[in-house]
Design a protein around this motif. Structure first.
Motif, PDB file in Angstrom:
ATOM      1  N   ALA A 103      27.390 -26.374 -19.438  1.00 43.13           N
ATOM      2  CA  ALA A 103      26.646 -26.663 -18.198  1.00 43.13           C
ATOM      3  C   ALA A 103      25.526 -25.654 -17.988  1.00 43.13           C
ATOM      4  O   ALA A 103      24.390 -26.022 -17.668  1.00 43.13           O
ATOM      5  N   VAL A 104      25.843 -24.372 -18.204  1.00 41.94           N
ATOM      6  CA  VAL A 104      24.816 -23.336 -18.045  1.00 41.94           C
ATOM      7  C   VAL A 104      23.769 -23.490 -19.152  1.00 41.94           C
ATOM      8  O   VAL A 104      22.568 -23.280 -18.920  1.00 41.94           O
ATOM      9  N   GLY A 105      24.229 -23.898 -20.333  1.00 42.67           N
ATOM     10  CA  GLY A 105      23.293 -24.173 -21.426  1.00 42.67           C
ATOM     11  C   GLY A 105      22.316 -25.269 -21.020  1.00 42.67           C
ATOM     12  O   GLY A 105      21.127 -25.209 -21.343  1.00 42.67           O
ATOM     13  N   GLY A 106      22.816 -26.253 -20.286  1.00 43.76           N
ATOM     14  CA  GLY A 106      21.944 -27.328 -19.789  1.00 43.76           C
ATOM     15  C   GLY A 106      20.864 -26.772 -18.870  1.00 43.76           C
ATOM     16  O   GLY A 106      19.690 -27.137 -18.979  1.00 43.76           O
ATOM     17  N   LEU A 107      21.268 -25.857 -17.993  1.00 44.37           N
ATOM     18  CA  LEU A 107      20.280 -25.250 -17.087  1.00 44.37           C
ATOM     19  C   LEU A 107      19.243 -24.448 -17.866  1.00 44.37           C
ATOM     20  O   LEU A 107      18.038 -24.546 -17.603  1.00 44.37           O
ATOM     21  N   ALA A 108      19.731 -23.657 -18.828  1.00 42.81           N
ATOM     22  CA  ALA A 108      18.804 -22.839 -19.628  1.00 42.81           C
ATOM     23  C   ALA A 108      17.862 -23.742 -20.423  1.00 42.81           C
ATOM     24  O   ALA A 108      16.657 -23.461 -20.540  1.00 42.81           O
ATOM     25  N   ALA A 109      18.403 -24.845 -20.943  1.00 41.24           N
ATOM     26  CA  ALA A 109      17.572 -25.767 -21.723  1.00 41.24           C
ATOM     27  C   ALA A 109      16.512 -26.407 -20.825  1.00 41.24           C
ATOM     28  O   ALA A 109      15.349 -26.566 -21.223  1.00 41.24           O
ATOM     29  N   ALA A 162      14.368 -16.763 -27.725  1.00 41.05           N
ATOM     30  CA  ALA A 162      15.271 -15.626 -27.484  1.00 41.05           C
ATOM     31  C   ALA A 162      15.376 -15.340 -25.993  1.00 41.05           C
ATOM     32  O   ALA A 162      16.450 -15.019 -25.475  1.00 41.05           O
ATOM     33  N   PHE A 163      14.250 -15.500 -25.284  1.00 42.60           N
ATOM     34  CA  PHE A 163      14.250 -15.245 -23.838  1.00 42.60           C
ATOM     35  C   PHE A 163      15.195 -16.209 -23.109  1.00 42.60           C
ATOM     36  O   PHE A 163      15.960 -15.800 -22.230  1.00 42.60           O
ATOM     37  N   PHE A 164      15.170 -17.489 -23.504  1.00 38.02           N
ATOM     38  CA  PHE A 164      16.048 -18.453 -22.819  1.00 38.02           C
ATOM     39  C   PHE A 164      17.513 -18.253 -23.221  1.00 38.02           C
ATOM     40  O   PHE A 164      18.410 -18.498 -22.416  1.00 38.02           O
ATOM     41  N   SER A 165      17.729 -17.769 -24.442  1.00 43.08           N
ATOM     42  CA  SER A 165      19.104 -17.435 -24.830  1.00 43.08           C
ATOM     43  C   SER A 165      19.614 -16.276 -23.983  1.00 43.08           C
ATOM     44  O   SER A 165      20.772 -16.247 -23.551  1.00 43.08           O
ATOM     45  N   LEU A 166      18.716 -15.323 -23.757  1.00 45.31           N
ATOM     46  CA  LEU A 166      19.067 -14.171 -22.918  1.00 45.31           C
ATOM     47  C   LEU A 166      19.397 -14.638 -21.495  1.00 45.31           C
ATOM     48  O   LEU A 166      20.366 -14.192 -20.880  1.00 45.31           O
ATOM     49  N   LEU A 223       4.931 -16.709 -17.922  1.00 44.41           N
ATOM     50  CA  LEU A 223       6.203 -17.214 -17.381  1.00 44.41           C
ATOM     51  C   LEU A 223       7.093 -16.093 -16.855  1.00 44.41           C
ATOM     52  O   LEU A 223       8.300 -16.247 -16.750  1.00 44.41           O
ATOM     53  N   ARG A 224       6.485 -14.966 -16.496  1.00 46.44           N
ATOM     54  CA  ARG A 224       7.313 -13.813 -16.121  1.00 46.44           C
ATOM     55  C   ARG A 224       8.193 -14.084 -14.900  1.00 46.44           C
ATOM     56  O   ARG A 224       9.259 -13.491 -14.757  1.00 46.44           O
ATOM     57  N   ASN A 225       7.732 -14.983 -14.013  1.00 46.36           N
ATOM     58  CA  ASN A 225       8.557 -15.272 -12.827  1.00 46.36           C
ATOM     59  C   ASN A 225       9.892 -15.919 -13.184  1.00 46.36           C
ATOM     60  O   ASN A 225      10.823 -15.897 -12.387  1.00 46.36           O
ATOM     61  N   LEU A 226       9.928 -16.512 -14.373  1.00 45.77           N
ATOM     62  CA  LEU A 226      11.189 -17.142 -14.791  1.00 45.77           C
ATOM     63  C   LEU A 226      12.327 -16.125 -14.868  1.00 45.77           C
ATOM     64  O   LEU A 226      13.467 -16.439 -14.571  1.00 45.77           O
ATOM     65  N   THR A 227      11.982 -14.910 -15.270  1.00 48.60           N
ATOM     66  CA  THR A 227      13.011 -13.867 -15.346  1.00 48.60           C
ATOM     67  C   THR A 227      13.684 -13.732 -13.984  1.00 48.60           C
ATOM     68  O   THR A 227      14.903 -13.649 -13.870  1.00 48.60           O
ATOM     69  N   ILE A 228      12.850 -13.728 -12.951  1.00 50.68           N
ATOM     70  CA  ILE A 228      13.372 -13.543 -11.592  1.00 50.68           C
ATOM     71  C   ILE A 228      14.155 -14.783 -11.151  1.00 50.68           C
ATOM     72  O   ILE A 228      15.244 -14.680 -10.599  1.00 50.68           O
ATOM     73  N   TYR A 229      13.614 -15.973 -11.412  1.00 48.94           N
ATOM     74  CA  TYR A 229      14.299 -17.177 -10.925  1.00 48.94           C
ATOM     75  C   TYR A 229      15.615 -17.414 -11.658  1.00 48.94           C
ATOM     76  O   TYR A 229      16.569 -17.906 -11.073  1.00 48.94           O
ATOM     77  N   ILE A 230      15.642 -17.034 -12.924  1.00 50.94           N
ATOM     78  CA  ILE A 230      16.932 -17.134 -13.631  1.00 50.94           C
ATOM     79  C   ILE A 230      17.922 -16.150 -13.008  1.00 50.94           C
ATOM     80  O   ILE A 230      19.092 -16.452 -12.824  1.00 50.94           O
ATOM     81  N   SER A 231      17.410 -14.955 -12.644  1.00 52.04           N
ATOM     82  CA  SER A 231      18.328 -13.960 -12.072  1.00 52.04           C
ATOM     83  C   SER A 231      18.715 -14.302 -10.641  1.00 52.04           C
ATOM     84  O   SER A 231      19.734 -13.822 -10.148  1.00 52.04           O
TER      85      SER A 231
END
Lengths: 310, 248, 327
Positions: free
Chosen positions: A134-140, A168-172, A78-86
């Protein structure tokens, strides 16, 4: 019900009805799915290349090196998630944060709120807690898609430690998005025009994502949005040593990518963080700073302005 | 250009937004040299009518001509013949009055643009504002520059959308005087307004629009003759517009 | 023959406003800063390579050994433009979007659009003027960027640049102007069409994310060589010939990957400019003729995309009921 609770509920209800927010959230969800697919597809491709290469090693009587895919953590899928979250996650948070105050201002209700028996701090609390949810919803959302992908793939087996790292990654990711959302709240509260409220956090985000990594480690813009290429060591030179020391503590995007890679298990061996300050401390300092900026913006918000001409 | 035709003439001019009819078939003739006051409640369709007549919007049906130019087939010539001042005009903030006016004069393709701009500024008493940027102007000053751009090319028909909105009594009076002088030079003026008193003082004919429908159209003399006083206009307005529209 | 005098009148008015409100200055400075940062950090990195090579060379010579065991780094100054091109791709595109948004807001919120459209000119003349004004703005800002880059390259690379290099920079400037003009048209069109200009800017940003960042990013990420730090083939130590054979087995995968990349105009711009400047290794030192033969498809995509977007903006009617919406 406290004033901040009322404001939070109202802000969330208004957000839920906004088409732009729905569009941005849908885009984010779609890209989270894409990143899960990319991770799976890329891993299978490298697996297949490895299988093909293995034949060649055996035919030539050479020792077969270990498969680079199996060497890392299964979470690295899931490494691409780091980029898409950023990218899209941070942008979504900017849009949400910006709409928090701007909607009130455009509707002309700021003077009406200002004349009610509540403190500015209540207003700030209401808005910031609405942003956090709201951002928590996106992270969830990202978390559910990510966890489902890992649970469905037959070749991936996660232990309790891996699940904890994933959480921890999604909390980050949530914290990273929050930083930009808070900057957007602060900027739209302080800005004289609607456009400036959107532009300030966007420019901060662009500079931190694309310009800062070039300064601290010669990471070019397209490399900055590739989860692997972004984690290259800085060239060995006195100038880059100096720039990493001076600017590294402000390189939020790099700190986030470093921590993300560390949690997901794809951080290259021996890669040091950029600059002398640990990445987690960098993120915490940014979170505190952006929180104060949002708070100050709300406390100093001019409640007399309102309506489309504001 | 034909001069025997009405300044404004519409036949069955209509505008629909899907199911909603913003303007019901409108038949209207306004003679040359008139000052026409267009009254109506908020949302009655006054601004829509001006936008249709100034080519900013396309009608769903019907025909219209302004200064003898057909709305559908002769738009560029029509635009040459009209001047337009929208409600709440703001102009280019970073340009000066003179620069704004020269720009709009150039777009209207008049030969003596530079001289004409100076002449118009003098006519409206804004020569002292010539080199100041619009950003620093009050509503009244902006309105005068807005009017200057609307008349800089000597239009035959001048369309004004709520020109007195936001002006103080002095500003309203100055505007009235300017409009009377322009009308004295033969310019037809089509003015949307809420102010019944302004209509009674300045206009030679009036129309009342309600719910997109023209419910009254006559000369001010007829109105005065029929009702006998200035207050009569209010009576007339209340009699043709349903209560709820007045409240709106 | 229609009277076209309105086009320069409006374009010159835009230029005057851009100069006066310092937007042109701010946009140019932002682009110059982003471009030069990448160029200078690239130069520093190259000089580091050179210093490392020279140190190794001295050491080998002192030991009396042959230099064959270490490869000399390549010295092609234009290769240093890679970061600059990438900054134009990303940051330049954002500046172009904002410029397009401003060009629409300038007219919409102030009612001046209504004033212009009631003048004797066709709507397409107004739109053409705005688009040409935008292209001019982009061309001017980029001219500064490329002129400064040429100076930095001449002074900083230690090798200097020749007439052929300047010609390549000029071609790249043209391609960059086309690219940013297309993005300007997107920002302008959306800010003019949507209910409020700010929504237009928001949607333009979302499109920018997809076209400029996500599509090329997906293509780049799907590249198997980018899956493993240092490259999968390098890590497995597979010889070049065998790499080619293995890659042939992934032709379909590669087609999909390429398809995603080329759906983005950004990638066409990048491929064309990387070839012209010799940033991509297979084009390094190659004459312009063969490069054009190879990359004319990308150039045509860029040209047609820009013209097509411009045409779309010209053809779409302006909705008068949205003229009064504020910024």
């Amino acid at each position: 019900m406290t004033p901040s609770t009322i404001l939070r509920r109202h802000a969330l209800a208004a957000l839920a009805r906004e088409r732009t927010i729905a569009l941005v959230a849908a885009l984010f969800a779609a890209l989270v799915l894409v990143s899960a697919y990319l991770g799976w597809s890329a891993t299978s491709t490298v697996d297949a290349i490895y299988a093909s290469a293995t034949h060649w090693f055996e035919a030539n009587g050479k020792p077969v090196p270990p498969n680079p895919v199996t060497q890392g953590s299964p979470l690295a899928l899931l490494r691409n998630l780091t980029i898409y979250i950023s990218l899209i996650g941070a942008f979504s948070a900017i849009v949400i944060g910006y709409r928090m105050v701007e909607t009130d201002r455009r509707a002309g209700v700021l003077p009406l709120i200002g004349a009610r028996p509540l403190e500015r701090l209540d207003y700030a609390r209401g808005k910031v807690s609405a942003l956090a949810l709201a951002v928590g919803g996106l992270a969830a959302l990202a978390g559910v898609v990510g966890a489902a992908t890992l649970a469905i793939l037959p070749s991936v087996h996660l232990g309790p430690g891996d699940w904890a790292r994933l959480a921890a990654f999604f909390s980050l990711g949530w914290l990273y998005m929050m930083i930009f959302g808070l900057i957007a709240i602060g900027a739209s509260a302080r800005a004289r025009s609607e456009t400036v409220g959107l532009m300030v956090p966007t420019v901060v985000w662009l500079v931190l994502t694309f310009v800062w990594p070039a300064l601290t480690g010669n990471i070019l813009p397209t490399a900055a949005i590739n989860p692997i290429s972004a984690l290259a060591p800085a060239p060995q030179s006195a100038i880059f040593d100096l720039s990493a020391n001076l600017l590294g503590p402000f390189s939020l995007a790099e700190a986030y990518k470093y921590l993300g890679a560390e949690l997901m298990g794809y951080l290259p061996d021996g890669l040091p963080p950029r600059g002398p300050v640990p990445p987690l401390v960098v993120m915490m300092l940014f979170a505190a700073g952006s929180g104060l900026y949002a708070l100050r913006g709300c406390l100093k918000l001019d409640m007399t302005k309102g309506g489309p001409d504001a | 250009m034909q001069t025997d035709t009405p300044a404004v003439s519409t036949r069955g001019l209509t505008l629909n937004y899907g199911e909603f009819t913003a303007l019901q078939p409108l038949d209207l003739d306004i003679g040359r040299g008139e000052i026409f006051g267009f009254l109506g409640h908020n949302g009655a369709g006054k601004t829509t009518t001006i936008r249709l007549l100034t080519t900013l919007m396309d009608p769903s049906g019907g025909t219209a001509s302004v200064a003898g130019c057909d709305l559908a087939h002769n738009r560029i010539a029509l635009r040459r013949a009209i001047g337009y001042l929208p409600e709440n005009v703001r102009l280019y903030d970073t340009l000066t009055t003179r620069e704004n006016l020269r720009f709009f004069a150039a777009l209207s393709r008049i030969e003596d643009a530079r001289d004409r701009v100076e002449e118009v500024m003098e006519f409206l008493g804004i020569t002292d504002l010539a080199d100041r940027r619009i950003a620093t102007f009050s509503k009244g000053m902006r309105q005068r520059v807005g009017l200057a751009q609307a008349i800089v090319h000597r239009p035959q028909v001048l369309f004004l959308d709520e020109p007195t909105s936001g002006l103080d009594p002095m500003g309203v009076r100055q505007l009235r005087e300017v409009l009377e002088r322009l009308n004295g030079q033969g310019m037809t003026i089509f003015m949307n307004t809420h102010l019944l008193s302004e209509v009674a003082r300045s206009c030679s004919s009036i129309g009342v629009l309600s719910h997109g429908q023209l419910v009254f159209h006559d000369t001010i003399e007829t109105v005065n003759a029929r009702y006998g006083s200035e207050e009569a206009l209010e009576e007339l307005y209340l009699s043709v517009v349903p209560d709820r529209e007045v409240a709106a | 023959m229609p009277d076209l005098s309105a086009i320069p009148t409006i374009a010159l008015k835009d230029a005057r406003i851009a100069l006066r409100d310092r937007f042109l200055l701010a946009a140019t400075l932002a682009l110059v800063a982003a471009a030069l940062i990448s160029l200078i950090t690239g130069t520093v990195a190259m000089r580091t390579d050179v210093a490392t090579y020279m140190a190794a060379k001295q050491q080998l010579l002192a030991l009396g050994k042959s230099l064959g065991s270490i490869a000399a780094p390549e010295f092609y100054p234009l290769k240093l433009m890679r970061g600059t091109i990438e900054q134009i791709e990303i940051m330049g595109a954002v500046i172009a979007l904002i410029a397009g948004y401003r060009a629409a807001v300038e007219e919409r919120g102030r009612q001046t659009l209504a004033l212009i459209l009631t003048r004797p000119l066709s709507n397409w003349q107004f739109l053409t003027a705005k688009l040409l004004g935008g292209a001019g703005l982009m061309a001017t800002a980029l001219a500064f960027v490329f002129a400064l880059c040429a100076v930095v390259l001449a002074l900083g690379s230690g090798i200097g640049i020749g007439a052929n290099d300047l010609l390549r920079l000029a071609i790249t400037w043209g391609a960059s102007t086309l690219y940013l003009s297309a993005i300007f048209a997107v920002g302008f069109g959306l800010s003019l069409w949507l209910k409020s200009p700010a929504s237009g800017l928001l949607y333009a940003f979302a499109l920018w994310l997809l076209v400029v960042l996500v599509a090329p990013q997906i293509g780049d990420t799907m590249d198997p060589d980018n899956q493993v730090a240092g490259g999968v083939f390098a890590q497995l130590s597979i010889p070049k010939a065998e790499q080619t054979r293995i890659k042939q087995g992934f032709a379909t995968y590669e087609t999909i990957r390429n398809g995603i990349e080329v759906s983005s105009v950004t990638k066409h711009y990048e491929r064309f400019t990387f070839a012209v400047l010799g940033i991509k290794d297979i084009y390094t030192g190659k004459a312009l003729g063969p490069i054009w033969a190879d990359k004319k498809g990308d150039a045509w995509f860029l040209i047609l995309f820009t013209l097509g977007l411009g045409g779309l903006v010209l053809l779409r009617p302006i909705r008068a009921d949205r003229l009064t919406k504020e910024t």
